[in-house]
Design a protein around this motif. Sequence first.
Motif, PDB file in Angstrom:
ATOM      1  N   GLN A   1       0.823  -1.209   0.000  1.00 21.64           N
ATOM      2  CA  GLN A   1       0.000   0.000   0.000  1.00 21.64           C
ATOM      3  C   GLN A   1       0.860   1.263   0.000  1.00 21.64           C
ATOM      4  OE1 GLN A   1      -2.497   0.408   3.438  1.00 21.64           O
ATOM      5  NE2 GLN A   1      -3.618   2.152   2.635  1.00 21.64           N
ATOM      6  N   TRP A   2       1.881   1.295   0.851  1.00 19.59           N
ATOM      7  CA  TRP A   2       2.733   2.483   0.917  1.00 19.59           C
ATOM      8  C   TRP A   2       3.479   2.676  -0.395  1.00 19.59           C
ATOM      9  CZ3 TRP A   2       5.451   2.750   6.373  1.00 19.59           C
ATOM     10  CH2 TRP A   2       4.460   2.686   7.381  1.00 19.59           C
ATOM     11  N   TRP A   3       3.923   1.599  -1.003  1.00 25.77           N
ATOM     12  CA  TRP A   3       4.642   1.679  -2.277  1.00 25.77           C
ATOM     13  C   TRP A   3       3.744   2.281  -3.351  1.00 25.77           C
ATOM     14  CZ3 TRP A   3       9.121   1.737  -4.626  1.00 25.77           C
ATOM     15  CH2 TRP A   3       9.234   1.377  -5.976  1.00 25.77           C
ATOM     16  N   HIS A   4       2.502   1.854  -3.424  1.00 31.18           N
ATOM     17  CA  HIS A   4       1.596   2.366  -4.445  1.00 31.18           C
ATOM     18  C   HIS A   4       1.275   3.847  -4.235  1.00 31.18           C
ATOM     19  CE1 HIS A   4       1.272  -1.553  -6.084  1.00 31.18           C
ATOM     20  NE2 HIS A   4       0.523  -2.077  -5.119  1.00 31.18           N
ATOM     21  N   LEU A   5       1.340   4.306  -3.008  1.00 34.68           N
ATOM     22  CA  LEU A   5       1.065   5.724  -2.740  1.00 34.68           C
ATOM     23  C   LEU A   5       2.102   6.646  -3.373  1.00 34.68           C
ATOM     24  CD1 LEU A   5      -0.028   5.624   1.025  1.00 34.68           C
ATOM     25  CD2 LEU A   5      -1.461   6.200  -0.946  1.00 34.68           C
ATOM     26  N   LEU A   6       3.273   6.100  -3.737  1.00 35.83           N
ATOM     27  CA  LEU A   6       4.326   6.918  -4.339  1.00 35.83           C
ATOM     28  C   LEU A   6       3.949   7.415  -5.730  1.00 35.83           C
ATOM     29  CD1 LEU A   6       7.447   4.810  -3.272  1.00 35.83           C
ATOM     30  CD2 LEU A   6       6.581   6.897  -2.209  1.00 35.83           C
ATOM     31  N   ALA A   7       2.875   6.903  -6.291  1.00 36.27           N
ATOM     32  CA  ALA A   7       2.396   7.400  -7.587  1.00 36.27           C
ATOM     33  C   ALA A   7       1.781   8.788  -7.451  1.00 36.27           C
ATOM     34  CB  ALA A   7       1.376   6.432  -8.183  1.00 36.27           C
ATOM     35  N   ASP A   8       1.435   9.166  -6.230  1.00 39.08           N
ATOM     36  CA  ASP A   8       0.816  10.471  -5.968  1.00 39.08           C
ATOM     37  C   ASP A   8       1.833  11.384  -5.292  1.00 39.08           C
ATOM     38  OD1 ASP A   8      -1.543  12.326  -5.577  1.00 39.08           O
ATOM     39  OD2 ASP A   8      -0.970  11.962  -3.488  1.00 39.08           O
ATOM     40  N   GLU A   9       2.087  12.546  -5.873  1.00 42.04           N
ATOM     41  CA  GLU A   9       3.133  13.436  -5.372  1.00 42.04           C
ATOM     42  C   GLU A   9       2.891  13.859  -3.934  1.00 42.04           C
ATOM     43  OE1 GLU A   9       5.323  17.678  -6.538  1.00 42.04           O
ATOM     44  OE2 GLU A   9       4.056  16.642  -7.996  1.00 42.04           O
ATOM     45  N   ALA A  10       1.644  14.185  -3.606  1.00 42.31           N
ATOM     46  CA  ALA A  10       1.345  14.621  -2.238  1.00 42.31           C
ATOM     47  C   ALA A  10       1.575  13.488  -1.247  1.00 42.31           C
ATOM     48  CB  ALA A  10      -0.092  15.124  -2.164  1.00 42.31           C
ATOM     49  N   SER A  11       1.218  12.265  -1.625  1.00 42.57           N
ATOM     50  CA  SER A  11       1.398  11.131  -0.728  1.00 42.57           C
ATOM     51  C   SER A  11       2.867  10.749  -0.567  1.00 42.57           C
ATOM     52  CB  SER A  11       0.609   9.925  -1.251  1.00 42.57           C
ATOM     53  OG  SER A  11      -0.774  10.196  -1.275  1.00 42.57           O
ATOM     54  N   THR A  12       3.672  11.007  -1.602  1.00 38.84           N
ATOM     55  CA  THR A  12       5.087  10.657  -1.540  1.00 38.84           C
ATOM     56  C   THR A  12       5.776  11.341  -0.368  1.00 38.84           C
ATOM     57  OG1 THR A  12       5.213  10.312  -3.925  1.00 38.84           O
ATOM     58  CG2 THR A  12       7.278  10.714  -2.780  1.00 38.84           C
ATOM     59  N   ALA A  13       5.473  12.610  -0.143  1.00 36.57           N
ATOM     60  CA  ALA A  13       6.088  13.334   0.970  1.00 36.57           C
ATOM     61  C   ALA A  13       5.723  12.696   2.301  1.00 36.57           C
ATOM     62  CB  ALA A  13       5.647  14.804   0.940  1.00 36.57           C
ATOM     63  N   HIS A  14       4.499  12.215   2.407  1.00 31.57           N
ATOM     64  CA  HIS A  14       4.047  11.591   3.648  1.00 31.57           C
ATOM     65  C   HIS A  14       4.736  10.248   3.861  1.00 31.57           C
ATOM     66  CE1 HIS A  14       1.404  11.357   7.058  1.00 31.57           C
ATOM     67  NE2 HIS A  14       0.881  10.210   6.662  1.00 31.57           N
ATOM     68  N   VAL A  15       4.869   9.467   2.796  1.00 30.63           N
ATOM     69  CA  VAL A  15       5.552   8.176   2.902  1.00 30.63           C
ATOM     70  C   VAL A  15       7.022   8.382   3.247  1.00 30.63           C
ATOM     71  CG1 VAL A  15       6.274   6.116   1.623  1.00 30.63           C
ATOM     72  CG2 VAL A  15       3.950   7.006   1.346  1.00 30.63           C
ATOM     73  N   ALA A  16       7.667   9.359   2.603  1.00 33.56           N
ATOM     74  CA  ALA A  16       9.077   9.638   2.884  1.00 33.56           C
ATOM     75  C   ALA A  16       9.278  10.048   4.334  1.00 33.56           C
ATOM     76  CB  ALA A  16       9.589  10.730   1.945  1.00 33.56           C
ATOM     77  N   ALA A  17       8.361  10.858   4.857  1.00 31.13           N
ATOM     78  CA  ALA A  17       8.458  11.273   6.253  1.00 31.13           C
ATOM     79  C   ALA A  17       8.340  10.072   7.186  1.00 31.13           C
ATOM     80  CB  ALA A  17       7.373  12.305   6.570  1.00 31.13           C
ATOM     81  N   LYS A  18       7.477   9.126   6.836  1.00 32.08           N
ATOM     82  CA  LYS A  18       7.311   7.929   7.673  1.00 32.08           C
ATOM     83  C   LYS A  18       8.542   7.040   7.588  1.00 32.08           C
ATOM     84  CE  LYS A  18       4.541   5.875  10.541  1.00 32.08           C
ATOM     85  NZ  LYS A  18       4.071   6.553  11.764  1.00 32.08           N
ATOM     86  N   VAL A  19       9.121   6.938   6.419  1.00 29.42           N
ATOM     87  CA  VAL A  19      10.370   6.186   6.265  1.00 29.42           C
ATOM     88  C   VAL A  19      11.458   6.777   7.158  1.00 29.42           C
ATOM     89  CG1 VAL A  19      12.292   5.816   4.648  1.00 29.42           C
ATOM     90  CG2 VAL A  19       9.950   5.250   3.963  1.00 29.42           C
ATOM     91  N   LEU A  20      11.566   8.089   7.171  1.00 31.44           N
ATOM     92  CA  LEU A  20      12.594   8.750   7.980  1.00 31.44           C
ATOM     93  C   LEU A  20      12.304   8.633   9.473  1.00 31.44           C
ATOM     94  CD1 LEU A  20      13.188  11.822   5.689  1.00 31.44           C
ATOM     95  CD2 LEU A  20      14.959  10.226   6.436  1.00 31.44           C
TER      96      LEU A  20
END
Length: 414
Positions: A276-295
């Motif tokens: 689910q998180w990987w697929h969210l990277l297709a959306d620019e706004a969601s990418t920032a949120h996923v990256a923040a969670k990774v960090l």
Amino acid sequence: MKFPFDELTPNQLSFAERDERYRQLHDWSEPTYRHNSGLRMVWRYDDVRELMEAASPGISNAKSLEPLVGFGRIAANPRAVGHLCRHLLPLPAKATADLTDDILHKRVWDTLAGPGGHFTVPRAQRPQRIKDLTEHFHHALGTERDVSDRTLDVTSLSIDYAARIVGAAVGLPPADWPHVAIWSGAQSGLLGRRMRGRELAEAVGGLGRLFTVSADAIASGGRDRTDGLPGRLCAARIPRRVAVSAVANSLAAGVHTVSGSIQQGLQRLLNNPDRQWWHLLADEASTAHVAAKVLQLDPGLVAWKRHVVDSLTLRSGTALSPGPVLVMCAAANRDPRAFPNPLDLHGAGKLPLTFGFGKHVCPGKQLAQLAVEVFLRELHALAPAARLVPARQRTRARPSDLLFSGADIVIVTG
């Protein structure tokens, strides 16, 4: 029950193993643990934040960049002491992470990350920074990828990408960028690993080269007064030796924080059954949120060092004796007292401590966050159906490392 990180470090564990051991850590009956490295481990959120801030006179950041094995072992190694004498004496000056002069520290930090600072990413400059980072990704990809092969070594790609970003940001000539990861790895390894023999000597040699190149950059910046980091440090009248350390430390910290976070984050994103998180990277706004969670969950920098000068009791009631402390920021980012559901992408919580806290917060924070975001987005665009090559097909063992962590990631691109 054995202490979760008594023998293994996060650098040696898969994301699932890390998750379980961090859970066990926060169930541990005591708030600290004396590790066999000589460092006292601290992991609860409030304690980590107070130690990272180092605002109390009893907490010092002065020894944050001392080698884990100590200078005595380096001096006793004939090959290492040769590099030490040729390139690192007098010993490097303190810059940001270990500088205790508050006035000079603020001047250096403001030059790096204050309003208009070199690593600051104002909203108006964000599109251009994203464009630059995207170009670095594709240049690195062209170096690493064999178009005839459907596999891609993402670990190697992330290191090349991070070295290019940090080398360019610091102002090194492009010819030096391919070497940045090796030189920065030397400093990072000395901080978190118990090296000896040839490995120790090679690390000291790499560290010497890192500082030599940084000194050359400062000398060039002082002559040319360019708008790069060396020129800015010279224009701010930062003492030369401090400026050299600021460049060297920026190189070392930047490469491993960015690349390690990418590696561990992708291990999680691509191992998740529903992705689910990987697929969210297709959306620019969601990418920032996923990256923040990774960090938050999987940072390349998992811990940092502080030194307790005198016996003290932290605000939480945790008592500490004088001596070196390992402040486990990645563990603090999962403390259920601060993050009730840390593994939930949308879980609420306090400010993650990946980049420190207070006046000692990492000056490269904004650039590192954006770099991770761009890499994840570009990799997803390149290989939306990427699959991990099973770990059993890769035999290289990762070393024990108390401060920095990564993962060996190879993907099939389609």
